[in-house]
Every structure is written in structure tokens, then in C-alpha cells.
Scaffold this motif. Structure first.
Motif, PDB file in Angstrom:
ATOM      1  N   ILE A 180       0.715  -1.278   0.056  1.00 15.26           N
ATOM      2  CA  ILE A 180       0.072   0.153   0.086  1.00 15.26           C
ATOM      3  C   ILE A 180       0.839   1.192   0.284  1.00 15.26           C
ATOM      4  O   ILE A 180       0.503   2.265  -0.868  1.00 15.26           O
ATOM      5  CB  ILE A 180      -1.130  -0.058   1.337  1.00 15.26           C
TER       6      ILE A 180
ATOM      7  N   PRO B  23      -1.715   2.866  -2.920  1.00 13.79           N
ATOM      8  CA  PRO B  23      -2.760   2.727  -1.800  1.00 13.79           C
ATOM      9  C   PRO B  23      -3.903   1.817  -2.255  1.00 13.79           C
ATOM     10  O   PRO B  23      -4.673   1.408  -1.410  1.00 13.79           O
ATOM     11  CB  PRO B  23      -3.109   4.396  -1.889  1.00 13.79           C
TER      12      PRO B  23
ATOM     13  N   ALA C 159       2.798   3.394   4.026  1.00 13.25           N
ATOM     14  CA  ALA C 159       1.277   2.740   3.820  1.00 13.25           C
ATOM     15  C   ALA C 159       0.441   4.000   4.395  1.00 13.25           C
ATOM     16  O   ALA C 159      -0.593   4.317   3.746  1.00 13.25           O
ATOM     17  CB  ALA C 159       0.983   1.559   4.312  1.00 13.25           C
TER      18      ALA C 159
ATOM     19  N   ALA D  55       0.405   7.250   2.434  1.00 11.13           N
ATOM     20  CA  ALA D  55      -0.406   7.115   1.314  1.00 11.13           C
ATOM     21  C   ALA D  55      -1.883   7.005   1.476  1.00 11.13           C
ATOM     22  O   ALA D  55      -2.743   7.365   0.486  1.00 11.13           O
ATOM     23  CB  ALA D  55       0.363   5.637   0.432  1.00 11.13           C
ATOM     24  N   LEU D  56      -2.071   6.054   2.399  1.00 14.79           N
ATOM     25  CA  LEU D  56      -3.693   5.957   2.571  1.00 14.79           C
ATOM     26  C   LEU D  56      -4.240   7.332   3.041  1.00 14.79           C
ATOM     27  O   LEU D  56      -5.465   7.671   2.487  1.00 14.79           O
ATOM     28  CB  LEU D  56      -4.076   5.110   3.668  1.00 14.79           C
TER      29      LEU D  56
ATOM     30  N   ASP E  72      -5.140   9.202   0.115  1.00 15.51           N
ATOM     31  CA  ASP E  72      -6.028   8.700  -0.875  1.00 15.51           C
ATOM     32  C   ASP E  72      -7.618   8.766  -0.469  1.00 15.51           C
ATOM     33  O   ASP E  72      -7.966   8.319   0.528  1.00 15.51           O
ATOM     34  CB  ASP E  72      -5.928   7.208  -0.797  1.00 15.51           C
TER      35      ASP E  72
END
Length: 202
Positions: A25, A29, A101, A104-105, A108
Motif C-alpha cells: 500500500i 494505495p 502505507a 499513502a492512505l 487517498d
């Protein structure tokens, strides 16, 4: 195999899946369940023995990353709100490099509800710093505290997504962008960083 050994293997497999998901991820993502399973060295069926679906994995990855971000926010206690805001931006930037991760999330929009809930303590800390800074005349007062807090958050999100994290100046760019939104001129932001060189330490 004894029951304790089975439990130990299950715990290790679950941890391996979360490590694989964090790596996958962090790169993308929207990484698929198959991608995560391959990284973990497991079949899709084996992975589903530990998690009901991809969303369950994502929720745990978000929770782990958010816990680290929230812990940073909880530790920021500078009396000067400008320094507190700069320190928070600086340390979150550094941590994002280690929790790719979660970062990135957080960027998103597809996972905005989960990240928003998980990062509630961080948001409350930003709001508290902003309110104190406005009351003491250290931060801009032409915007209500909730609006300014949201703009600071969005500024941080935008900088993280646009600036090359490997650049030697990336961290100071991120901090100065946040301070600029908070009401400081670029010269004031640079002067503050010069007074507190630890804020730019890599």
C-alpha cells in the motif's frame, strides 16, 4: 503441532500479512488483495484465513500508522504555537517516510472516512495549537480556528503529495508551507527554522 505453536504461527502470519500490506500500500494505495498475498508469500485463501477482506487489512494498516502519528502530536508541547506547529509538521513529515502505507492512505480520498476517524487525536491537537496561537496573536486570526486547522491539514497533504521526499530540502519546504498557511511570511518561517535547527534535522 501443539496449540501454542499454531497460535504463534498464526500471529506471525498475521504480522507478515500486515507487513506485506504496509509495503504494498505504501507503493500503491489501491494494491490488490492478490498483490498483498504474493508479498506475504501466502495464497489468497490463506490470507482470508486471517482477514475477512481487503478492507479489514486496510483498517489495521491505518490504525497502526495513525497511532504513530497521534503519538507524535501528543508529544508536541512547545509553548510557542508557531514552534509547536512547525515541530508537528516536521516530525509528521519524518514519520511519513517510515509509515509510507499510512501516509499513502491518508492522501487517498478513497480511505478518507477511515483515516479521518483514526487521526481524530491529531486533528484535535492541531486545533488546540491553532486556537492558542490565535489567542496569543502568533497565528493569523482572519480565519476561524476550525477553518484554519482544516487548511493546515490540506496544505500538509498537498505538500506530501507534490514534493520529492528524497530532496534535501523537502522537510523544510513542508514546514514552511504549513507556517505560511498559518500566517507567517516566508522570511519569518525561515527565521524560525534558523532559531530551531532541530526542526530541519534529517
Amino acid at each position: 503441532m501443539s496449540t501454542p505453536a499454531r497460535r504463534r504461527d498464526a500471529v506471525e502470519n498475521r504480522a507478515g500479512i500486515l507487513d506485506a500490506a504496509t509495503a504494498a500500500i505504501g507503493h500503491d494505495p489501491r494494491a490488490s488483495i492478490d498483490t498483498i498475498a504474493r508479498r506475504a508469500g501466502l495464497s489468497r485463501r490463506a490470507l482470508y484465513g486471517h482477514f475477512d477482506d481487503r478492507n479489514a487489512i486496510v483498517r489495521e494498516v491505518i490504525a497502526a500508522g495513525a497511532a504513530r502519528f497521534n503519538a507524535i502530536a501528543d508529544d508536541v508541547d512547545d509553548a510557542d504555537s508557531r514552534v509547536a506547529l512547525a515541530r508537528l509538521a516536521s516530525e509528521l513529515w519524518a514519520e511519513a517516510a517510515h509509515v509510507q502505507a499510512a501516509a499513502a492512505l491518508a492522501l487517498d480520498d478513497a480511505h478518507l472516512p477511515e483515516t479521518s476517524a483514526a487521526l481524530a487525536p491529531l486533528r484535535r491537537r492541531i486545533d488546540a495549537i491553532v486556537r492558542r496561537g490565535q489567542e496569543e496573536g502568533q497565528l493569523r486570526t482572519d480565519l476561524p480556528a476550525p477553518t484554519l486547522s482544516r487548511l493546515l491539514e490540506e496544505t500538509g497533504r498537498m505538500v506530501v503529495s507534490r514534493v520529492d521526499a528524497e530532496s534535501s530540502t523537502a522537510r523544510s519546504i513542508a514546514v514552511c508551507a504549513v507556517l505560511g498557511m498559518a500566517g507567517l511570511s516566508w522570511t519569518e518561517a525561515r527565521a524560525l527554522l534558523a532559531e530551531h535547527p532541530d526542526l530541519e534535522a534529517r
